[in-house]
Design a protein around this motif. Structure first.
Motif, PDB file in Angstrom:
ATOM      1  N   VAL A 109       2.217   5.775  -7.968  1.00 53.49           N
ATOM      2  CA  VAL A 109       1.114   6.945  -8.817  1.00 53.49           C
ATOM      3  C   VAL A 109       2.155   8.026  -8.812  1.00 53.49           C
ATOM      4  CG1 VAL A 109      -1.165   7.438  -7.399  1.00 53.49           C
ATOM      5  CG2 VAL A 109      -0.575   5.498  -6.987  1.00 53.49           C
ATOM      6  N   ARG A 110       2.782   8.004  -7.987  1.00 51.64           N
ATOM      7  CA  ARG A 110       3.041   9.045  -7.980  1.00 51.64           C
ATOM      8  C   ARG A 110       4.529   9.245  -9.228  1.00 51.64           C
ATOM      9  NH1 ARG A 110       7.446  10.174  -4.857  1.00 51.64           N
ATOM     10  NH2 ARG A 110       6.319   9.138  -2.768  1.00 51.64           N
TER      11      ARG A 110
ATOM     12  N   ALA B 224       0.932  -1.194  -0.198  1.00 45.65           N
ATOM     13  CA  ALA B 224       0.183  -0.382   0.066  1.00 45.65           C
ATOM     14  C   ALA B 224       0.774   1.240   0.139  1.00 45.65           C
ATOM     15  CB  ALA B 224      -0.842   0.158   1.223  1.00 45.65           C
ATOM     16  N   LYS B 225       1.769   1.416   0.892  1.00 41.90           N
ATOM     17  CA  LYS B 225       2.502   2.757   0.661  1.00 41.90           C
ATOM     18  C   LYS B 225       3.611   2.361  -0.522  1.00 41.90           C
ATOM     19  CE  LYS B 225       2.768   3.932   4.732  1.00 41.90           C
ATOM     20  NZ  LYS B 225       1.788   5.435   5.152  1.00 41.90           N
ATOM     21  N   ASN B 226       3.662   1.309  -0.832  1.00 43.21           N
ATOM     22  CA  ASN B 226       4.598   1.457  -1.640  1.00 43.21           C
ATOM     23  C   ASN B 226       3.788   2.185  -3.306  1.00 43.21           C
ATOM     24  OD1 ASN B 226       5.525  -0.856  -5.356  1.00 43.21           O
ATOM     25  ND2 ASN B 226       6.858   0.221  -3.859  1.00 43.21           N
ATOM     26  N   GLN B 227       1.998   1.935  -3.225  1.00 41.57           N
ATOM     27  CA  GLN B 227       2.326   2.317  -4.423  1.00 41.57           C
ATOM     28  C   GLN B 227       1.643   4.033  -4.489  1.00 41.57           C
ATOM     29  OE1 GLN B 227      -0.529   1.616  -6.575  1.00 41.57           O
ATOM     30  NE2 GLN B 227      -0.249  -0.845  -6.627  1.00 41.57           N
ATOM     31  N   GLU B 228       1.814   4.047  -3.039  1.00 41.94           N
ATOM     32  CA  GLU B 228       2.125   5.930  -2.764  1.00 41.94           C
ATOM     33  C   GLU B 228       3.596   6.374  -3.864  1.00 41.94           C
ATOM     34  OE1 GLU B 228       2.345   7.426   0.839  1.00 41.94           O
ATOM     35  OE2 GLU B 228       0.552   6.148   1.277  1.00 41.94           O
ATOM     36  N   ASP B 229       4.146   5.452  -4.425  1.00 41.99           N
ATOM     37  CA  ASP B 229       5.521   6.147  -5.314  1.00 41.99           C
ATOM     38  C   ASP B 229       5.130   5.638  -6.219  1.00 41.99           C
ATOM     39  OD1 ASP B 229       6.848   6.955  -2.928  1.00 41.99           O
ATOM     40  OD2 ASP B 229       7.669   4.546  -2.540  1.00 41.99           O
TER      41      ASP B 229
ATOM     42  N   ALA C  23       8.588   6.961   0.165  1.00 42.19           N
ATOM     43  CA  ALA C  23       7.718   6.548   0.989  1.00 42.19           C
ATOM     44  C   ALA C  23       7.779   5.354   1.066  1.00 42.19           C
ATOM     45  CB  ALA C  23       6.076   6.491   0.100  1.00 42.19           C
ATOM     46  N   SER C  24       7.697   4.329   0.216  1.00 41.52           N
ATOM     47  CA  SER C  24       8.072   2.450   0.640  1.00 41.52           C
ATOM     48  C   SER C  24       9.516   2.320   1.270  1.00 41.52           C
ATOM     49  CB  SER C  24       8.665   1.720  -0.869  1.00 41.52           C
ATOM     50  OG  SER C  24       7.898   2.083  -2.148  1.00 41.52           O
TER      51      SER C  24
END
Lengths: 417, 417
Positions: B56-57, B49-54, B155-156
């Motif tokens: 997406v950005r 989930a945290k990795n998704q932030e990276d 984030a990751s």
């Protein structure tokens, strides 16, 4: 003189010579060292005459008697140079040694071969005997070297350089294996420490301010020794006789050396008994004592300030701090020490092991005088200096510190699948 | 955020943690590594989930598909991190090893103890798995580490940092033994590489320009690898099958790696026979050949320019030069190479020995693919990088490269006389 152009040429010559020096045999290197010794012996009068130029100029410039002493070529110190060259010639050649050779699962045979660093720049102050010491260690370790001595010793260093050059020619080595900078222009130092294309490592020898300046500006790795703030910690389980012998010897055997004790740490449990005994012995030797508040409870002393814990006296002055535990001693040493040499006196096995692991210094000792931290005492044969860095060479730096290793792989057509 | 103040605090925390890490047992360090592995396994969904932030950005910022690939947490690469942690836990603890222990004539017993470097700063680009690799090697080698990952992976990396922190707390190690910089502010890098009071060595991992910039500005020693311009020299006394296998494997096993061959040197005595065979095989693999004038006499190729000899292609491109002798090959390698890995193919014993001694590279090979120059193939278990420096660590850098040595002296009240 165009200093930049001159130093570039010196650098190129050195790099070229270093390629040849990397593969010459031990016999060739030893022959060159002995040829230098022969020339120094044969040219004593010429060397002294050149040295006179430096002495006359030095006296006119108001050099101190101590500086003049360090500068002067007497027969005794020419003999010492000759003896030093013979000693380095007698040392084992470090180059080409292959260690840790083993077969890997792939079938390749892997090991590590000791190799020269390449080109070593050495910057030093007035003593011209360093010219011979540095040249001999660099030749033996298969390196080329660029030497930059003090301006006070320029004539002496050039005379020694001539002996070295002729000896290298006579023994069919590249005469640029040892180059002594011919000018006293300070810009040479700036060039030397930034030409990373031609110089692999810089070894500064001299005062702390010289070394700090060089470290700050260098673009080439530096093997350095800033200062020697060495400690002896007397534990509450110390043997009293060993503690006293070691403390006295560490401080008073010689004062002006980097491995002399500068701060004595003593456990509160034995301070009341031992400090008066130590104070009496230090008084006999004329050592000024600067103690913490607790120390002053047990002996007469000057009050130590924070600055004392950071000071390398190099003089008959000792700071003393009473600590509650070995842990406090370790914290003090790692914080205020210069990571040179630190010693615990104890009979307790567990504390000895803990001290050994926790103290972050180039030499950590149990029940021995700090004065043993020295290339000759450690059996290195000769030393180019004592490194208080953690990277590459640490502690007394002899031939091995002037080398590196490379991996060597022997295959039989092996490919990776 | 006051970056200077923040980094000073990080540095102080790291120095403090390093003192504790230096003396923790192998069992404690291994427990911490396995606890990190457990947490990564248990928190897969949170990490993704945290990795998704990276991700997406990253996609919004137009990162290439290759970059996104390197950034993404799949179960496969989370498994790889877990496996890597277990492997490092299984390695022998390098710290505390005492070697070369012997009695000196004075009676002191002298040896060398392996110790951590202290605080290691690691600066790397987008791949977040480096966070785990670097942390695990630093923990195992008893160091504290400050990690500065790429801003794309912030984030990751913070999510992984949280796993590490919790695992350190759970196993009673200092949680500051691994600190991951919390901000993407570039000023952090400038602070990290200049705070020599708190950082003992910097390891940059990434592109050449990143590493050059860091090396230029660092006031802390740097263990670096700039590029891998690796050579295979095919001697006129090479076994033809070995020569072809090694040349093809060194170039085509993988293209984007630092230990791939970039330039083939071939002796003129066998160029006419071997080059056409090689050219046919390289053509099958789609490798573009750029040859010197003589090469063009034997095969079709693009004309190589001076720039080709200095180029790390990291691609299906190979430069080829015909040389008259092994000596010419050695001169070419020492001049144009990057001192990474170079190989001779020959059956001649004397030439093999000469090549081994004269080539100034971190790995020098005889009759083996350059692709073997790798921490895993060398049995180091894991590597933090491959050093092309000569100072300190050279070649693949594993646990030992993250350590130093100190002298240890055992006495029995010994003093110097």
């Amino acid at each position: 003189m165009d200093i930049h152009a001159y130093m570039q040429e010196v650098g190129q010559n050195a790099r070229h010579a270093s390629r040849q020096m990397a593969t010459v045999t031990a016999a060739q290197k030893n022959a060159a060292l002995l040829a230098i010794a022969e020339r120094i012996n044969a040219q004593r009068e010429d060397l002294k005459a050149k040295n006179q130029e430096d002495l006359v100029r030095g006296r006119a410039n108001g050099l101190s008697d101590a500086m003049i002493d360090r500068l002067e070529f007497t027969d005794a110190n020419l003999d010492q140079m000759i003896e030093g060259l013979k000693q380095v010639a007698a040392l084992a050649d470090p180059i080409g040694e292959i260690t840790d050779m083993s077969f890997r699962p792939s079938g390749i045979q892997l090991g590590k071969m000791r190799v020269p660093l390449g080109v070593i720049g050495i910057i030093y102050e007035s003593r011209p005997n360093v010219t011979i010491e540095a040249a001999s260690l660099c030749i033996k370790s298969g390196n080329a070297t660029i030497l930059r001595g003090g301006s006070e010793a320029i004539a002496s260093n050039q005379a020694l350089a001539q002996c070295i050059k002729e000896a290298l020619q006579q023994t069919h080595l590249n005469e640029n294996a040892v180059q002594v900078i011919e000018t006293t222009d300070r810009a040479c130092v700036g060039e030397l420490i930034t030409m990373d294309k031609y110089v692999d490592v810089i070894v500064p020898r001299g005062g702390k301010s010289l070394i700090e300046r060089i470290s700050k500006d260098a673009r080439v790795p530096v093997i350095k020794h800033l200062d020697g703030i060495c400690h002896v910690y007397i534990d509450d389980e110390a043997d009293p006789k060993k503690a006293i012998d070691i403390a006295i010897n560490s401080k008073t055997h010689r004062y002006g050396v980097c491995n002399a004790m500068e701060t004595l740490l003593i456990n509160d449990g034995v301070a009341d008994i031992m400090l008066p005994v130590l104070a009496a012995k230090f008084a006999e030797k004329g050592v000024e004592l600067r103690g913490c508040e607790k120390t002053a409870l047990y002996i007469d002393c000057v009050a130590a300030t924070e600055a004392d814990w950071n000071e390398e006296y190099l003089a008959p002055i000792l700071s003393i701090k009473v600590v509650d535990s070995m842990e406090d001693a370790i914290v003090h040493i790692n914080h205020y020490g210069s990571h040179h040499t630190d010693n615990i006196v104890t009979e307790n096995y567990t504390k000895a092991r803990q001290f050994l692991a926790a103290v972050d210094s180039s030499s950590v000792m149990i029940n021995a005088s700090t004065r043993f931290a020295d290339g000759f005492e450690y059996g290195l044969g000769a030393e180019i200096g004592i490194s208080t860095d953690k990277i590459h060479a640490r502690g007394p730096v002899g031939l091995e510190g002037l080398t590196s290793q490379k991996y060597v792989v022997f295959g039989d057509g092996h490919i990776r699948t």
